[in-house]
Design a protein around this motif. Structure first.
Motif, mmCIF file in Angstrom:
data_model
loop_
_atom_site.group_PDB
_atom_site.id
_atom_site.type_symbol
_atom_site.label_atom_id
_atom_site.label_comp_id
_atom_site.label_asym_id
_atom_site.label_seq_id
_atom_site.Cartn_x
_atom_site.Cartn_y
_atom_site.Cartn_z
ATOM 1 N N ALA A 182 0.830 -1.199 0.000
ATOM 2 C CA ALA A 182 0.000 0.000 0.000
ATOM 3 C C ALA A 182 0.871 1.257 0.000
ATOM 4 O O ALA A 182 2.092 1.201 0.140
ATOM 5 C CB ALA A 182 -0.913 -0.002 1.223
ATOM 6 N N LYS A 183 0.212 2.399 -0.172
ATOM 7 C CA LYS A 183 0.924 3.675 -0.065
ATOM 8 C C LYS A 183 0.170 4.577 0.905
ATOM 9 O O LYS A 183 -1.036 4.416 1.151
ATOM 10 C CB LYS A 183 1.077 4.346 -1.421
ATOM 11 C CG LYS A 183 -0.190 4.964 -1.978
ATOM 12 C CD LYS A 183 0.106 5.734 -3.263
ATOM 13 C CE LYS A 183 -1.144 6.395 -3.827
ATOM 14 N NZ LYS A 183 -0.860 7.128 -5.081
ATOM 15 N N CYS A 294 -12.538 5.195 -1.955
ATOM 16 C CA CYS A 294 -11.538 5.042 -3.019
ATOM 17 C C CYS A 294 -12.031 3.984 -4.004
ATOM 18 O O CYS A 294 -12.391 2.873 -3.599
ATOM 19 C CB CYS A 294 -10.186 4.632 -2.427
ATOM 20 S SG CYS A 294 -8.862 4.453 -3.642
ATOM 21 N N ARG A 295 -12.052 4.326 -5.281
ATOM 22 C CA ARG A 295 -12.571 3.402 -6.297
ATOM 23 C C ARG A 295 -11.687 2.186 -6.464
ATOM 24 O O ARG A 295 -12.163 1.107 -6.841
ATOM 25 C CB ARG A 295 -12.704 4.127 -7.641
ATOM 26 C CG ARG A 295 -13.750 5.213 -7.655
ATOM 27 C CD ARG A 295 -14.004 5.710 -9.066
ATOM 28 N NE ARG A 295 -12.763 6.038 -9.776
ATOM 29 C CZ ARG A 295 -12.737 6.540 -11.008
ATOM 30 N NH1 ARG A 295 -13.867 6.740 -11.656
ATOM 31 N NH2 ARG A 295 -11.596 6.831 -11.585
ATOM 32 N N THR A 296 -10.374 2.333 -6.265
ATOM 33 C CA THR A 296 -9.444 1.217 -6.383
ATOM 34 C C THR A 296 -9.319 0.538 -5.029
ATOM 35 O O THR A 296 -8.836 1.142 -4.066
ATOM 36 C CB THR A 296 -8.056 1.699 -6.849
ATOM 37 O OG1 THR A 296 -8.195 2.416 -8.071
ATOM 38 C CG2 THR A 296 -7.120 0.527 -7.051
ATOM 39 N N ALA A 351 -3.765 3.937 -6.591
ATOM 40 C CA ALA A 351 -4.847 4.899 -6.399
ATOM 41 C C ALA A 351 -4.285 6.319 -6.449
ATOM 42 O O ALA A 351 -3.270 6.630 -5.832
ATOM 43 C CB ALA A 351 -5.545 4.651 -5.068
ATOM 44 N N GLU A 352 -4.978 7.183 -7.170
ATOM 45 C CA GLU A 352 -4.502 8.548 -7.388
ATOM 46 C C GLU A 352 -5.488 9.536 -6.781
ATOM 47 O O GLU A 352 -6.689 9.502 -7.066
ATOM 48 C CB GLU A 352 -4.349 8.800 -8.889
ATOM 49 C CG GLU A 352 -3.752 10.155 -9.230
ATOM 50 C CD GLU A 352 -3.562 10.331 -10.718
ATOM 51 O OE1 GLU A 352 -3.362 11.484 -11.157
ATOM 52 O OE2 GLU A 352 -3.642 9.319 -11.461
ATOM 53 N N ALA A 353 -4.952 10.419 -5.920
ATOM 54 C CA ALA A 353 -5.792 11.444 -5.310
ATOM 55 C C ALA A 353 -6.395 12.337 -6.384
ATOM 56 O O ALA A 353 -5.725 12.729 -7.348
ATOM 57 C CB ALA A 353 -4.975 12.279 -4.332
ATOM 58 N N ASP A 358 -11.247 11.257 -3.322
ATOM 59 C CA ASP A 358 -11.210 12.633 -2.855
ATOM 60 C C ASP A 358 -10.618 12.592 -1.452
ATOM 61 O O ASP A 358 -11.184 11.967 -0.546
ATOM 62 C CB ASP A 358 -12.625 13.210 -2.844
ATOM 63 C CG ASP A 358 -12.675 14.666 -2.394
ATOM 64 O OD1 ASP A 358 -11.963 15.030 -1.446
ATOM 65 O OD2 ASP A 358 -13.444 15.441 -2.994
ATOM 66 N N LEU A 359 -9.479 13.247 -1.261
ATOM 67 C CA LEU A 359 -8.781 13.148 0.022
ATOM 68 C C LEU A 359 -9.650 13.647 1.173
ATOM 69 O O LEU A 359 -9.644 13.053 2.263
ATOM 70 C CB LEU A 359 -7.475 13.944 -0.029
ATOM 71 C CG LEU A 359 -6.548 13.788 1.187
ATOM 72 C CD1 LEU A 359 -6.142 12.334 1.379
ATOM 73 C CD2 LEU A 359 -5.318 14.671 1.041
#
Length: 418
Positions: A182-183, A294-296, A351-353, A358-359
């Motif tokens: 994970a990140k 988160c979609r991912t 996953a990209e913010a 949405d953070l």
């Protein structure tokens, strides 16, 4: 209850006179002497959660942690293994790394430039006499181990022997969430104006959960209640919980995900509790509508509707793992009346913010909950500081608070006996 007769009682006397089923005497929460004892008997002798592997993705990445008067470094070495050391130069004891986190090639003391490898070996010590043996002056090691991506350290020479058993029992619950890959999406530190035990006790019950409106959108308010002590106002929520929980169990059985409760909070050195439990509304995540933030998804899950996996570990951590992200909470003592709560949100590495999540939505529930809990903990600390304070009784739903206090007293007694 009869109040303890001697206001000048020693810690050992207060420990011996602890009343089961009631909160602790004031000095446990207010005394610098007890704070020092807690660091020595609890934080220097047990496995302490300090970070996630996601915070140390590359060789040379490090974090520093303060536990009372101790400063610890956790670093990923050149072979990608986790290492931990006391953050003290072997020359004249200077603090080596002053930043909370960063990345290094070698570990260099800024005082006299003694230089260490990421494995702790002394590589260079300027101007030493002939016959100086660098092999005698490596950084002092600290026990470190990762459990499915959660990083723990132990300062004791001989760590509690039950930790491998605990790790083996909780890893099957954690591994499907793939935390090692994970990140970090975010990390927020909150300094709570209260003793570390009040922070832990507050988390161990939902007696106060009507003070968490954001959390109670998706989190069932019946946590800790049984059929025998469930108030009538919570009966509709309980009926809803039973229905959703039955569906969650069927899903877990179909996917081979462990979900059963294991609760051994005060009968062993490494007290713990783990369970996959249902969430309300969409049942997917900690959001206003219960849907994923988160979609991912974090793991290779065919459905996001997996409730939440909750893990509690004595003495300083709790965790929530949902299908789309994970949240870790580390409690680190700063003073008798100040505690650092470090919360970390993990997402899938791809996953990209702004695209997948949405953070603000990701952080909303637990940011609000932490702020509310900090206010409650501060209120408790201020009240306990009054001469009028005396220990009060726990409600049945606060049984985990009693278990935590019993564990704590047992560990103090073991320390003083040694």
């Amino acid at each position: 209850m009869t109040a303890f007769p001697d206001i000048a009682a020693t810690p050992a006397e207060l420990i011996d006179h602890r009343a089961v089923g009631r909160s602790l005497e004031a000095p446990f929460y207010t005394s610098p002497e007890f704070f020092d004892l807690d660091v020595a008997a609890i934080f220097a002798e047990h496995w302490i959660f300090v970070a996630t592997e996601a915070e140390l993705p590359e060789p040379g990445d490090y974090v520093t942690i303060t536990l009372g008067s101790y400063s610890i470094v956790v670093v990923r070495d050149d072979d990608e293994n986790l290492r931990s050391f006391h953050n003290i130069c072997r020359h004249r004891g200077a603090r080596i790394l002053e930043q909370e986190r960063g990345s290094v090639g070698n570990i260099v003391c800024g005082y006299h430039k003694w230089t260490y490898g990421t494995d702790g070996t002394l590589l260079h010590a300027p101007s030493q006499p002939q016959g100086f043996d660098p092999g005698c002056f490596g950084l002092k090691p600290v026990h470190v181990r990762s459990v499915a991506g959660l990083v723990f350290v132990c300062l004791a020479e001989r760590p509690p022997s039950d930790f491998p058993d605990v790790a083996a029992r909780i890893e099957p619950y954690l591994l499907p969430h793939q935390l090692r890959g994970a990140k970090v999406a975010a990390q927020i530190d909150v300094v709570e104006e209260g003793n570390w035990k009040l922070v832990m006790e507050n988390n161990r019950e939902c007696y106060h959960c009507d003070g968490h409106p954001e959390l109670l959108r998706s989190f069932f308010p019946t946590y800790g209640y049984t059929e025998e002590n469930l108030p009538p106002r919570l009966r509709p929520a309980h009926e809803r919980y039973l229905q959703v929980d039955a569906e969650l169990r069927q899903t877990c059985q179909r996917l081979g995900l462990p979900y059963e409760l294991i609760e051994e909070l005060d009968n062993r050195a490494t007290g713990f509790r783990i369970q996959r439990d249902a969430l309300n509304l969409a049942g997917e995540s900690f959001t206003a509508d219960g849907k994923v933030a988160c979609r991912t998804l974090l793991g290779d899950f065919p459905t996001p509707r997996l409730g939440h996996l909750a893990l509690h570990l004595q003495p300083n951590s709790w965790f929530h793992f949902v299908s789309d992200h994970a949240i870790t909470f580390a409690v680190l003592p700063l003073a008798a009346d100040r505690t650092l709560l470090r919360t970390t949100w993990l997402v899938h590495p791809d996953a990209e913010a702004g695209v997948d999540y949405d953070l603000d939505v990701l952080l909303a529930v637990w940011t609000a909950t932490n702020e509310q809990d900090a206010e409650l903990v501060g209120r408790a600390q201020r009240g306990i500081g009054s001469p009028a304070y005396e220990p009060g009784p726990y409600a049945p739903t606060e049984y985990q608070v009693e278990a935590f206090c019993n564990w704590y007293i047992t560990r103090l007694r073991a320390h003083l006996t040694r």
